[in-house]
Design a protein around this motif. Structure first.
Motif, PDB file in Angstrom:
ATOM      1  N   ARG A   1      -2.280  -7.666   0.523  1.00 39.22           N
ATOM      2  CA  ARG A   1      -3.357  -6.674   0.537  1.00 39.22           C
ATOM      3  C   ARG A   1      -2.895  -5.460  -0.252  1.00 39.22           C
ATOM      4  N   PHE A   2      -3.681  -5.063  -1.223  1.00 35.73           N
ATOM      5  CA  PHE A   2      -3.345  -3.900  -2.035  1.00 35.73           C
ATOM      6  C   PHE A   2      -4.140  -2.710  -1.517  1.00 35.73           C
ATOM      7  N   LEU A   3      -3.418  -1.750  -0.986  1.00 38.35           N
ATOM      8  CA  LEU A   3      -4.084  -0.590  -0.391  1.00 38.35           C
ATOM      9  C   LEU A   3      -4.349   0.491  -1.423  1.00 38.35           C
ATOM     10  N   GLU A   4      -3.818   0.285  -2.581  1.00 36.22           N
ATOM     11  CA  GLU A   4      -3.947   1.344  -3.584  1.00 36.22           C
ATOM     12  C   GLU A   4      -4.030   0.679  -4.950  1.00 36.22           C
TER      13      GLU A   4
END
Lengths: 207, 207
Positions: free
Chosen positions: B200-203
């Motif tokens: 999961r890429f939060l940024e």
DNA sequence: TTGCAATAAAGACATTTGTCTGGTATCTTT
DNA sequence: AAAGATACCAGACAAATGTCTTTATTGCAA
């Protein structure tokens, strides 16, 4: 002197040999090419290599040991590098945690400077899909914005929470109704960095 | 003389640097390590390298240029390579989906053969921490075990569910009480592969 | 034939690179 | 304080390695 081999047959074998070695990770030296092809002179190997460079089939870093490489792969460049994954992080600054490196994971970044992985413990963030055993990828930074998921050091203990910035103070919110928010005294809490990615390995471990 | 860096911090940087260089295909020379780490003496770099060998974290080919490599079977070939991330996957086999590549992410594997990423759509797997926007890393395989999280093609639509194998049939279970299990007719469902990792890429995005 | 290019060889030289010896400074342990 | 360990530096030596010069043989073309 050995009889001359017709055509570019020998050169083709030289090329294949260099390719194999490059795929194995360690480019050959000129003398290794010489030995592999059975030449009695270093120069013979060198001439084939130089000609391959001239044809554009190989590239070289002149003068350097094992300087031959494939020209196409040059374009790729450093695509990803390994960042360390820290396990136990508590009691003291992160600099002391470097001794407890669990392993390394690849990241799509040019510099590993200030980026590291952190193994998740505890269930306080399950509400946003961060579970025990997951690895949080953290970029070191001394502050963050409200709403960011951060790594904070509270009373010598590293914890991952959602940051909320109120007037005059900050709060660290878990994402699990069974846990209570942390409202640290100013000075007893420092932001280590921001979580920019989460990874979960469903099979095997880090490797 | 430069002030001494505490702990094994410097050695850790040496190790990471060597790893990076090994991934790029050309092992560093001792003097390249020296330059990269900013040592003013070759010997300093050498001592760190030799200690890493002593700890078993590196191996070496004594006396040879660029003789440091990774121990174990890891030494051959690149450690991590980029795998494609597919976006829209539906209607037809995956082979046609290669046209819709969103980007690439690095994986710690020797061969990208049969490994790809898949962007998650829908909330049917939130119960196990797989959310919309996440990327599931999938290893292609025609079958899986009961309990595995798999990518299945049901009526020309790709879906990610938990596989349950009953007598005489299979079931695809969502991990969200708002969704109902899928009990496909035999022949109308094929297992594409197994989810081995979730990211999961939060940024930012993929990069 | 003559000339030229390609392949190969032998030896030497120069640079790169691994290795060694000795030394200084800081910290921890005895 | 003394001893040991760790981190670092300076300089030098030797092995590994890239490069050059010269020579020889063969095939091909003018």
């Amino acid at each position: 002197m050995s009889p001359r081999t017709p055509l570019g047959e020998t050169r083709e074998r030289v090329y294949c040999f260099v390719r194999e070695r490059l795929e194995q990770g360690l480019p050959p030296t000129v003398r290794e090419v010489q030995a592999a092809l059975g030449f009695r002179a270093v120069q013979t190997a060198r001439e084939h290599l130089e000609r391959l460079v001239g044809e554009g089939r190989l590239a070289k870093q002149s003068g350097k040991a094992r300087g031959y490489y494939l020209p196409l792969e040059e374009m790729a460049g450093p695509l990803s590098i390994l960042i360390p994954v820290l396990g136990q992080v508590q009691a003291g600054a992160l600099s002391t945690a470097i001794e407890h490196i669990e392993g390394h994971i690849p990241m799509r970044t040019r510099t590993a400077e200030g980026i590291f992985g952190l193994r998740i413990r505890g269930e306080s963030m399950t509400g946003v899909g961060i579970f025990p055993g997951d690895i949080a990828v953290v970029r070191s930074q001394p502050s963050a914005e409200s709403g960011d998921i951060v790594v904070a050091l509270v009373d010598d203990e590293a914890t991952i929470k959602t940051l909320k910035i109120r007037q005059e103070r900050i709060e660290l919110h878990p994402e699990n109704p069974h846990f209570k928010p942390i409202v640290p005294f100013p000075g007893h809490c420092s932001i280590i960095g921001k979580v920019i990615e989460v990874r979960r390995f469903l099979e095997g471990g880090l490797h």
